[in-house]
Design a protein around this motif. Structure first.
Motif, PDB file in Angstrom:
ATOM      1  N   GLU A 187      26.366  51.995 -54.404  1.00 59.84           N
ATOM      2  CA  GLU A 187      27.809  52.039 -54.183  1.00 59.84           C
ATOM      3  C   GLU A 187      28.236  50.992 -53.152  1.00 59.84           C
ATOM      4  N   VAL A 188      27.286  50.546 -52.319  1.00 55.48           N
ATOM      5  CA  VAL A 188      27.512  49.411 -51.421  1.00 55.48           C
ATOM      6  C   VAL A 188      26.620  48.259 -51.876  1.00 55.48           C
ATOM      7  N   THR A 189      25.297  48.406 -51.657  1.00 57.91           N
ATOM      8  CA  THR A 189      24.327  47.427 -52.153  1.00 57.91           C
ATOM      9  C   THR A 189      22.920  47.974 -51.945  1.00 57.91           C
ATOM     10  N   ASN A 190      21.931  47.368 -52.585  1.00 58.18           N
ATOM     11  CA  ASN A 190      20.585  47.917 -52.686  1.00 58.18           C
ATOM     12  C   ASN A 190      19.919  48.145 -51.330  1.00 58.18           C
ATOM     13  N   ASP A 191      19.247  49.306 -51.215  1.00 57.90           N
ATOM     14  CA  ASP A 191      18.451  49.678 -50.045  1.00 57.90           C
ATOM     15  C   ASP A 191      19.239  49.536 -48.754  1.00 57.90           C
ATOM     16  N   ALA A 192      20.423  50.141 -48.754  1.00 57.42           N
ATOM     17  CA  ALA A 192      21.272  50.102 -47.572  1.00 57.42           C
ATOM     18  C   ALA A 192      20.701  50.985 -46.462  1.00 57.42           C
ATOM     19  N   TRP A 193      20.982  50.588 -45.235  1.00 53.27           N
ATOM     20  CA  TRP A 193      20.671  51.408 -44.053  1.00 53.27           C
ATOM     21  C   TRP A 193      21.819  51.257 -43.064  1.00 53.27           C
ATOM     22  N   GLU A 244      18.831  45.566 -47.877  1.00 54.84           N
ATOM     23  CA  GLU A 244      17.942  44.568 -48.472  1.00 54.84           C
ATOM     24  C   GLU A 244      18.746  43.505 -49.215  1.00 54.84           C
ATOM     25  N   ASN A 245      19.826  43.937 -49.877  1.00 51.08           N
ATOM     26  CA  ASN A 245      20.625  43.024 -50.689  1.00 51.08           C
ATOM     27  C   ASN A 245      21.901  42.613 -49.954  1.00 51.08           C
ATOM     28  N   HIS A 246      21.756  42.256 -48.689  1.00 49.98           N
ATOM     29  CA  HIS A 246      22.901  41.732 -47.936  1.00 49.98           C
ATOM     30  C   HIS A 246      22.413  40.642 -46.986  1.00 49.98           C
ATOM     31  N   THR A 247      23.010  39.464 -47.115  1.00 46.99           N
ATOM     32  CA  THR A 247      22.681  38.328 -46.265  1.00 46.99           C
ATOM     33  C   THR A 247      23.917  37.955 -45.463  1.00 46.99           C
ATOM     34  N   PRO A 248      23.938  38.270 -44.167  1.00 48.81           N
ATOM     35  CA  PRO A 248      25.155  38.030 -43.378  1.00 48.81           C
ATOM     36  C   PRO A 248      25.650  36.594 -43.416  1.00 48.81           C
TER      37      PRO A 248
END
Length: 558
Positions: A239-245, A250-254
């Motif tokens: 709902e946001v992106t893969n393997d969120a914490w 994991e699927n977020h690159t700032p």
């Protein structure tokens, strides 16, 4: 239900009208995304729709007028007996969505609802309130689903669930939609897009999330299911992106995708707008993002829905590692570090409060990721060798296979299971999604002693995915070939796991009575076939007071 009665004929006619109206919602100039309901209480239920007041007022566009929409709730599909009504304003600030909490309703009652704008009525929806607090309830039956990736196939599981007449609500355990752009995470090993996502990119901005929610709501099978049954939902990671914490994913690159806090806030705002759910206890928008909550069904059951993404620490690297550690080696001490959490302190204390002897008989936990331990160590060579040859996924020494689950946060799990044991809690049932496979398992007090003592604190039922790829799809192996070896290897080393299916897609049905809780697994055929059928594949139950699962010969409606 007795066939041939006037009541039956009326119910069938009403269902036909709901199904036809929901599936054709896109033909309405104003109501292009159907209607939905959710979070049923004994005297209230959340009602939802989205209005397109002008041709340019498309989801995520941010344009269009502020308008007022009328809503009505009736005891019959013809709306001859209207019991509640009102007006709700909406505007581009909330993407022209409408969400109201219809109150003053009777408990355990079926209602019909609709919206109207500028003289045009929406499709009719059907919903049902929860039983009264403290009432005796003979039966509760829920459809159970998770992991519906539009690019990976048709939502036939939703179509077959909507064809049933015996459910009280739908429990959706997360991954209601997926963030990926076209060409990513599609159907099978080659990742073919059965239907490409819109917008044609990974969703990152508020407009992206709104447009993606809109695309999913226009799926005819999902629209029909929403119109027929109330949904009880929680979010997982996609709902946001893969393997969120808590502070990333994991699927977020700032450097490419900007602030994590902004991206998550955008995703949660769109979720609040587009889902029939109470966040922070209300149907109002912008008053908070707390999704963990309880819903009660008389004395029979209480359902605690969890949020296992917003408050968790970063995952450590495991066999299916999600961190950037190039060695791929698991820091085994980290998974048991008391300073690390999957729930957050406040939510864990709240959950322990849900699991007390004075509450309803069945303590249901809507659990986005698996809690039963899965250890792949010390497997016999005659199991590990063929599995390694076929799939390459099993190690030769012991380690948890997925630290994105509770296996990566064992101190939280130990505290929770110890609480169940110390308080003498019975009939705790974890209902889980996320891992695109079907499982039935005991949840041991102590996994190391379970093979000797068989001591179990709770049980867990895991539903398959609606469409998202599983082991068969990822490896490209024929159905019931390589996966059987993997399943037997896991069960051989984890005797508390009684059922495992890595191959199929579909839905489950949970049936509760005071005597037992039973889960039935139903599977579809080819996800690429829009008209694919459905078949029953397995059933397991746990009897009252036992905290153990056992196979059952047939589904509850057979």
């Amino acid at each position: 239900m007795i066939k041939g009665t006037a009541a039956t004929a009326a119910a069938v006619a009403a269902t036909t009208a709901i199904t036809t109206g929901a599936a054709s919602a896109a033909t309405s100039a104003y109501f292009q995304h159907g209607v939905a309901s959710g979070d049923p209480l004994p005297g209230a239920v959340v009602l939802w729709t989205r209005v397109t007041p002008t041709a340019t007022s498309l989801p995520g566009s941010g344009v269009g007028p502020s308008i007022t929409v009328t809503w009505q709730v009736a005891r019959d599909a013809a709306f001859t007996t209207i019991v509640a009504s009102g007006n709700q304003s909406t505007s581009p600030a909330r993407d022209h969505t409408v969400k109201v909490d219809a109150t003053g309703l009777a408990a355990a009652t079926t209602y019909y609802f609709r919206f109207s704008y500028s003289g045009v009525r929406s499709p009719v929806g059907r919903t049902r309130t929860a039983p009264a607090a403290g009432s005796s309830v003979e039966n509760l039956r829920l459809g159970v689903v998770s992991c519906a990736n539009l690019q990976a196939g048709w939502f036939s599981a939703y179509r077959h669930l909507a064809a049933r007449e015996d459910l009280h609500a739908i429990l959706h355990l997360g991954d209601y939609l997926y963030e990926y752009g076209p060409g990513q995470y599609g159907y099978g090993k080659d990742e073919v897009d059965i239907r490409p996502h819109s917008p044609a990119r990974e969703m990152v901005t508020l407009a992206d999330y709104r447009q993606r929610h809109a695309q999913y709501k226009q799926d005819a099978d999902l629209a029909t299911l929403h119109a027929k049954y109330a949904f009880i939902t929680t979010w997982d990671d996609h709902e946001v992106t893969n393997d969120a914490w808590r502070d990333g994913a994991e699927n977020h690159t700032p450097l490419v995708e900007g602030s994590w806090a902004t991206r998550r806030a955008s995703a949660q705002k769109a979720y609040d707008e587009w889902m029939p759910i109470r966040l922070s206890g209300t149907a109002a928008l912008g008053d908070g993002t707390q999704i963990y909550r309880r819903l009660a069904f008389g004395q029979l059951a209480e359902l605690s829905m969890l949020d296992l993404r917003t408050y968790r620490d970063r995952q450590v690297t495991g066999l299916l590692g999600v961190t950037s550690d190039p060695t791929g080696l698991l820091a085994t001490g980290e998974v048991s570090d008391p300073a690390r959490t999957i729930t957050g302190r406040a939510q864990l204390d709240w959950l322990k409060g849900s699991l007390e002897t004075g509450r309803a008989q069945w303590k249901l936990v809507g659990n986005p990721v698996m809690i039963a331990p899965v250890d792949l160590g010390a497997l016999p060579n005659d199991l590990t060798d063929p599995v390694a040859d076929i799939t390459g996924i099993l190690p030769r020494d012991g380690m948890p296979y997925n630290t994105d689950q509770w296996d990566g946060y064992t101190d939280d799990r130990r505290e929770l299971i110890s609480h169940i044991r110390d308080q003498g809690v019975r009939d705790t049932l974890f209902l889980t999604g996320d891992i695109h496979s079907g499982w039935a398992a005991d949840v041991p007090h102590d996994p190391a002693l379970y093979p000797v003592t068989g001591d179990s604190a709770a049980v867990e039922f895991v539903c398959t995915s609606v469409t998202s790829n599983n082991l068969k799809d990822i490896t490209g192996a024929p159905s019931r070939s390589a996966s059987i070896v993997v399943e037997e290897a896991i069960k051989a080393n984890n005797l508390h796991i009684k059922y495992l299916n890595f191959d199929d897609h579909g839905f489950s049905v949970l049936d509760l009575t005071p005597a037992r809780a039973q889960m039935d697994w139903f599977v579809i055929g080819d996800r690429a076939d829009k008209a694919t059928g459905i078949a029953w594949t397995a059933s397991y139950e746990t009897r009252a007071g036992e905290n153990k699962v056992r196979p059952v010969a047939k589904p509850v409606n057979a």
